[in-house]
Design a protein around this motif. Structure first.
Motif, short mmCIF file in Angstrom:
data_model
loop_
_atom_site.label_atom_id
_atom_site.label_comp_id
_atom_site.label_asym_id
_atom_site.label_seq_id
_atom_site.Cartn_x
_atom_site.Cartn_y
_atom_site.Cartn_z
N MET A 1 0.84 -1.19 0.00
CA MET A 1 0.00 0.00 0.00
C MET A 1 0.88 1.24 0.00
O MET A 1 1.81 1.35 0.78
N VAL A 2 0.56 2.18 -0.86
CA VAL A 2 1.32 3.41 -0.99
C VAL A 2 0.67 4.50 -0.15
O VAL A 2 -0.54 4.70 -0.19
N THR A 3 1.49 5.20 0.63
CA THR A 3 1.01 6.33 1.41
C THR A 3 1.26 7.60 0.61
O THR A 3 2.40 7.93 0.32
N ILE A 4 0.20 8.28 0.25
CA ILE A 4 0.32 9.50 -0.54
C ILE A 4 0.71 10.64 0.39
O ILE A 4 0.09 10.84 1.43
N PRO A 5 1.75 11.39 0.01
CA PRO A 5 2.15 12.53 0.85
C PRO A 5 1.00 13.54 0.94
O PRO A 5 0.27 13.74 -0.01
N SER A 6 0.85 14.16 2.10
CA SER A 6 -0.21 15.16 2.24
C SER A 6 0.30 16.56 1.92
O SER A 6 -0.47 17.43 1.53
N LYS A 7 1.60 16.76 2.06
CA LYS A 7 2.22 18.07 1.80
C LYS A 7 3.45 17.88 0.92
O LYS A 7 4.03 16.80 0.86
N ILE A 8 3.84 18.97 0.27
CA ILE A 8 5.03 18.96 -0.57
C ILE A 8 5.65 20.36 -0.55
O ILE A 8 4.92 21.36 -0.45
N TYR A 9 6.96 20.42 -0.61
CA TYR A 9 7.64 21.72 -0.69
C TYR A 9 7.74 22.15 -2.14
O TYR A 9 8.17 21.38 -2.99
N LYS A 10 7.33 23.38 -2.41
CA LYS A 10 7.48 23.94 -3.75
C LYS A 10 8.93 24.41 -3.91
O LYS A 10 9.68 24.50 -2.95
N ARG A 11 9.32 24.73 -5.13
CA ARG A 11 10.69 25.18 -5.40
C ARG A 11 11.04 26.45 -4.63
O ARG A 11 12.19 26.67 -4.27
N ASP A 12 10.02 27.27 -4.38
CA ASP A 12 10.29 28.53 -3.66
C ASP A 12 10.27 28.35 -2.14
O ASP A 12 10.39 29.31 -1.40
N GLY A 13 10.11 27.10 -1.68
CA GLY A 13 10.17 26.82 -0.25
C GLY A 13 8.83 26.75 0.46
O GLY A 13 8.76 26.37 1.62
N ARG A 14 7.76 27.12 -0.23
CA ARG A 14 6.43 27.06 0.40
C ARG A 14 6.01 25.61 0.60
O ARG A 14 6.30 24.75 -0.22
N LEU A 15 5.31 25.34 1.68
CA LEU A 15 4.75 24.03 1.97
C LEU A 15 3.27 24.06 1.58
O LEU A 15 2.50 24.86 2.10
N VAL A 16 2.88 23.21 0.64
CA VAL A 16 1.51 23.21 0.13
C VAL A 16 0.96 21.79 0.12
O VAL A 16 1.70 20.82 0.24
N ALA A 17 -0.34 21.67 -0.09
CA ALA A 17 -0.99 20.37 -0.18
C ALA A 17 -0.50 19.65 -1.44
O ALA A 17 -0.33 20.26 -2.50
N PHE A 18 -0.25 18.35 -1.32
CA PHE A 18 0.16 17.53 -2.45
C PHE A 18 -1.06 17.21 -3.29
O PHE A 18 -2.08 16.75 -2.77
N GLU A 19 -0.98 17.47 -4.60
CA GLU A 19 -2.11 17.25 -5.50
C GLU A 19 -1.67 16.35 -6.65
O GLU A 19 -1.08 16.81 -7.62
N PRO A 20 -1.98 15.05 -6.57
CA PRO A 20 -1.62 14.14 -7.66
C PRO A 20 -2.21 14.54 -9.01
O PRO A 20 -1.65 14.23 -10.06
N GLU A 21 -3.32 15.27 -8.98
CA GLU A 21 -3.95 15.71 -10.23
C GLU A 21 -3.00 16.59 -11.06
O GLU A 21 -3.09 16.63 -12.28
N ARG A 22 -2.11 17.29 -10.37
CA ARG A 22 -1.15 18.14 -11.08
C ARG A 22 -0.18 17.29 -11.90
O ARG A 22 0.24 17.68 -12.98
N ILE A 23 0.16 16.12 -11.38
CA ILE A 23 1.03 15.20 -12.12
C ILE A 23 0.27 14.71 -13.35
O ILE A 23 0.83 14.67 -14.45
N THR A 24 -0.99 14.36 -13.17
CA THR A 24 -1.81 13.89 -14.29
C THR A 24 -1.87 14.95 -15.39
O THR A 24 -1.69 14.64 -16.57
#
Length: 64
Positions: A1-24
């Motif tokens: 089972m894969v645990t999807i990250p809930s947050k991700i750091y953007k290149r500018d250092g901001r911490l935002v919600a992880f959105e798999p739809e953006r990868i799609t």
């Protein structure tokens, strides 16, 4: 089972919600840029799942 990250750091250092739809959307844009082809929409979901799985494994104990 894969645990999807809930947050991700953007290149500018901001911490935002992880959105798999953006990868799609990025994969879809890449497909249309390279060559307009007919493909099953489910292929986008499969690629997204694989990318999310790799991210989850690589950043198991940290925020990506």
């Amino acid at each position: 089972m894969v645990t999807i990250p809930s947050k991700i750091y953007k290149r500018d250092g901001r911490l935002v919600a992880f959105e798999p739809e953006r990868i799609t959307r990025a994969v879809q844009k890449a497909f249309s840029t390279v060559k307009p082809i007919n493909y099953e929409p489910k292929i986008l979901d499969e690629i997204t799942e694989k990318v999310v799985a790799k991210i989850s494994i690589r950043f198991k104990r940290t925020i990506p």
